[in-house]
Design an enzyme around this catalytic site. Structure first.
Site, PDB file in Angstrom:
ATOM      1  N   ASP A   1     -28.670 -17.318  50.812  1.00 26.19           N
ATOM      2  CA  ASP A   1     -29.050 -18.221  49.727  1.00 26.19           C
ATOM      3  C   ASP A   1     -29.184 -17.368  48.469  1.00 26.19           C
ATOM      4  O   ASP A   1     -30.153 -16.623  48.313  1.00 26.19           O
ATOM      5  CB  ASP A   1     -30.375 -18.903  50.055  1.00 26.19           C
ATOM      6  CG  ASP A   1     -30.859 -19.838  48.949  1.00 26.19           C
ATOM      7  OD1 ASP A   1     -30.496 -19.621  47.772  1.00 26.19           O
ATOM      8  OD2 ASP A   1     -31.626 -20.767  49.253  1.00 26.19           O
TER       9      ASP A   1
ATOM     10  N   ASP B   1     -22.272   5.062  46.212  1.00 24.41           N
ATOM     11  CA  ASP B   1     -22.548   5.122  47.641  1.00 24.41           C
ATOM     12  C   ASP B   1     -21.931   6.411  48.175  1.00 24.41           C
ATOM     13  O   ASP B   1     -21.208   7.122  47.474  1.00 24.41           O
ATOM     14  CB  ASP B   1     -22.001   3.881  48.342  1.00 24.41           C
ATOM     15  CG  ASP B   1     -22.816   3.503  49.571  1.00 24.41           C
ATOM     16  OD1 ASP B   1     -23.458   4.394  50.153  1.00 24.41           O
ATOM     17  OD2 ASP B   1     -22.808   2.317  49.958  1.00 24.41           O
TER      18      ASP B   1
END
Length: 657
Positions: A235, A360
């Protein structure tokens, strides 16, 4: 009377302009173990370069910008290059799956810090709190003894949850234990997430950890993706609110980290949760995410919560956004760490982000044959040759560093060797001003967090703060609260006074909860079964493919957990079942066999027993939908939240509704 110090006229003027009038900042507590302290105007300062003079960067009365400017002017290009690396605190024996529980290799650490000027490192050490604090202090002593005494920033992957995956999360080892982020999403309580962050902040700073490589703001739209448990769910707006609360808790407020805060690195900018076919982009076969322009803003939305909290850093995704179109043209097919559109045009210019952009891990490394095609059959994959340089594999290492910096990167994760970056500078691929821009951001955060005044911690106090009884109790309560009751059957299945067969629950914990445990299912009145979401190991010849959960989400004959459930049905023993969801399992063949069905997101035996015996109420609601079949999963779009046309359990399903 003011002590005499040797300063140039320009620096003297800067001091006069910057020093606060009477009533300025109070004397901070200083921590020095190697270099001496200076006394000036009755105040104490650390003599970090050991020259006997109070230099502006050592003067805590000055604004951060003035201190950064002074220190930057004293640094060599080699020291600046080292500052742009986010290395790994080296364990004895090198980094393997087995060495994380051993001590640091302090000789190797000294080389990285003193010779290569690497002053940001992630710690992967799993140790008792006092031992971890003591060893982190030893690393700081090495840093203090360096030429300029620049303190270390120590970061960590999450270490407060249940699932441990090398390179992504850590075992708690004494820290308070909470449900996975997905479980916090199941609770959906902004105040609780902020409280979790605040507790984690206290525990991290107690052991000398200053930065968390979290939260994951990725929207979990692809149910097969292995990293869903690290997200808050699918959501986007709930994700936004919980991401903001998480950052505020860790950083100690909504205006960025201060001297007691832990800087947060929100990740992974952007679209990682829409992994093509669910394969993860740590692996070359999973390098693509499929985020179409119409869905892109949904995947950006959670990051706006981090921006509202003035998050310290952003980590780009490894993934190449396969179907992204920008201004009518396909986006450059490179990982996000090399995309100027994503990092500069969008993150910096559109969203106004001013903090650190940290890549990353391993995006600048050479990608060898094993990286591209997996290790040869019969060879166990290792971290040797590991790289995630998607889209730029053919570039030289200096060119990859240059492309990343020109895209907008400030720091390179998982890199210990500054040589390629220095080559890029020498060749003019990275200008001195661009180098300084990133170094300035990294140094500013160290000053803001008070590390130049005191990077040391009280190791004995750490043993009392980390895993304090009150913190553990709050984590335990959250574990129970996050559980979701999917099927109540005809009501609670009584356990007290009945013979209980266990799967995945310790007999000791069950007896402590007042249950009578039997080892033979035929003698049981009730079966209490902990199952795990199914998975396949489809790519065992890749470094991360061998450890990540991929593929089929359904329970099938031959699955060890499922066979026990079937045996309980055959024995006509009612089964109370809890399924651990690190991915959205297909429970079609489970729900008709369970007398009572829960799902959990990381729960201790004690918290689970509290729920199934009625001492605590499960309050969670599904933060992801649970599909009905793998055919339905294959029919879903990778980039749209909860779009299965007929899910077995819709998002939001839970006992409180």
């Amino acid at each position: 009377m003011r002590s005499t110090i040797r300063l140039s006229a320009a620096v003297t003027l800067a001091l006069l302009l910057a020093v606060p009038a009477a009533g300025g900042p109070p004397q901070p507590a200083l921590g020095s173990r190697v270099k001496p302290l200076l006394k000036v105007d009755g105040l104490a300062f650390r003599d970090l370069n050991g020259n006997g003079v109070l230099d502006p960067y050592e003067d805590w009365r000055l604004p951060v910008a003035a201190r950064v400017a002074d220190l930057l002017g004293r640094m060599t290009v080699e020291e600046k290059a080292g500052t742009l690396l986010h290395g790994t605190a080296p364990p004895e024996g090198g980094f393997t799956f087995a060495t994380m529980r051993g001590p640091y290799d302090f000789a190797a650490a000294a080389y990285l810090i003193r010779d290569l000027a690497v002053t940001t490192m992630t710690t992967r050490q799993i140790a008792k709190p006092q031992a971890l604090a003591e060893q982190n202090n030893q690393l700081q002593e090495i840093a203090e003894g360096g030429r300029l005494g620049i303190p270390l920033t120590l970061s960590s992957d999450p270490r407060h949850h249940f699932q441990m995956t090398a390179g992504a999360s850590m075992a708690p080892a004494g820290f308070s234990q909470w449900p996975e982020a997905l479980g916090l999403g199941a609770i959906g309580d902004v105040a609780l997430v902020r409280r979790f962050g605040d507790i984690a902040r206290q525990e991290y700073r107690a052991v000398g950890i200053h930065q968390t490589l979290s939260p994951m703001a990725d929207v979990a739209t692809e149910p097969r993706w292995p990293r869903i448990n690290g997200t808050f769910g699918e959501d986007p707006d709930l994700d936004r609110r919980l991401v903001q609360a998480y950052v505020e808790g860790f950083q100690g407020g909504d205006d960025g980290p201060g001297t007691t805060g832990v800087s947060a690195i929100v990740k992974h900018w952007v679209g990682y949760g829409a992994a093509q076919d669910g394969f993860d982009s740590h692996n070359s076969y999973g390098r693509y995410s499929v985020v179409r322009p119409a869905q892109f803003d949904l995947h950006v939305l959670p990051f706006t919560g981090a921006f509202a909290a003035h998050v310290a850093g952003v980590m780009p995704t490894y993934s190449i956004l396969k179907d992204m179109v920008v201004e009518g043209r396909p986006a450059e097919p490179v990982g996000a760490g090399f995309s100027r559109w994503l990092l500069t045009d969008l993150l910096r210019d559109t969203y106004g982000f001013q903090g650190i952009i940290l890549s990353d891990w391993a995006i600048a490394n050479d990608c060898d044959q094993a990286c591209r095609d997996g290790f040869p059959a019969g060879t166990k994959p290792t971290f040797d040759g590991f790289s995630t340089a998607w889209g730029v594999e053919e570039l030289s290492a200096p060119a990859r560093f240059a492309k990343g910096m020109l895209a907008g990167l400030d720091q390179f994760g998982g890199v210990d060797d500054p040589a390629p970056l220095l080559v890029a500078v020498k060749q003019g691929l990275v200008t001195p001003s661009r180098l300084d821009q990133s170094v300035r951001r990294i140094l500013a955060l160290k000053f803001q967090q008070g590390l130049f005044e005191n990077p040391y911690v009280d190791a004995e106090a750490a043993a009392k703060v980390v895993g304090a009884p009150a913190f553990k109790a709050e984590g335990l309560a959250a574990q129970a609260r996050a559980m979701v009751l999917l099927e109540a059957g005809k009501g609670p299945v009584p356990l007290m006074g009945r013979k209980v067969y266990l799967r995945g629950v310790s007999a000791e914990a069950a007896r402590a909860a007042g249950l009578t445990v039997v080892d033979d299912l035929k003698q049981a009145d009730v079966a209490l079964l902990r199952l795990s979401a199914p998975f396949q190991t489809l790519h065992p010849n890749y470094t991360f493919g061998q450890i990540q959960h991929e593929g089929d989400l359904g329970f099938h004959d031959g699955n060890a957990d499922y066979e026990v459930l079937k045996a309980a049905v055959a024995a006509k023993v009612p089964a109370v079942v809890s399924v651990y969801l690190d991915r959205p399992a297909i429970l079609t063949d489970v729900r008709d066999k369970a007398a009572r069905l829960y799902v959990d997101f990381g729960v201790s035996d004690a918290a689970l027993l509290d729920v199934v015996t009625g001492k605590a109420a499960p309050q969670g609601h599904l933060p992801v939908e649970l599909p009905r079949s793998m055919a339905a999963v294959a029919a879903q779009a990778s980039d749209i939240p909860h779009d299965s046309p007929d899910p077995l359990y819709p998002i939001g399903t839970g006992s409180a509704r």
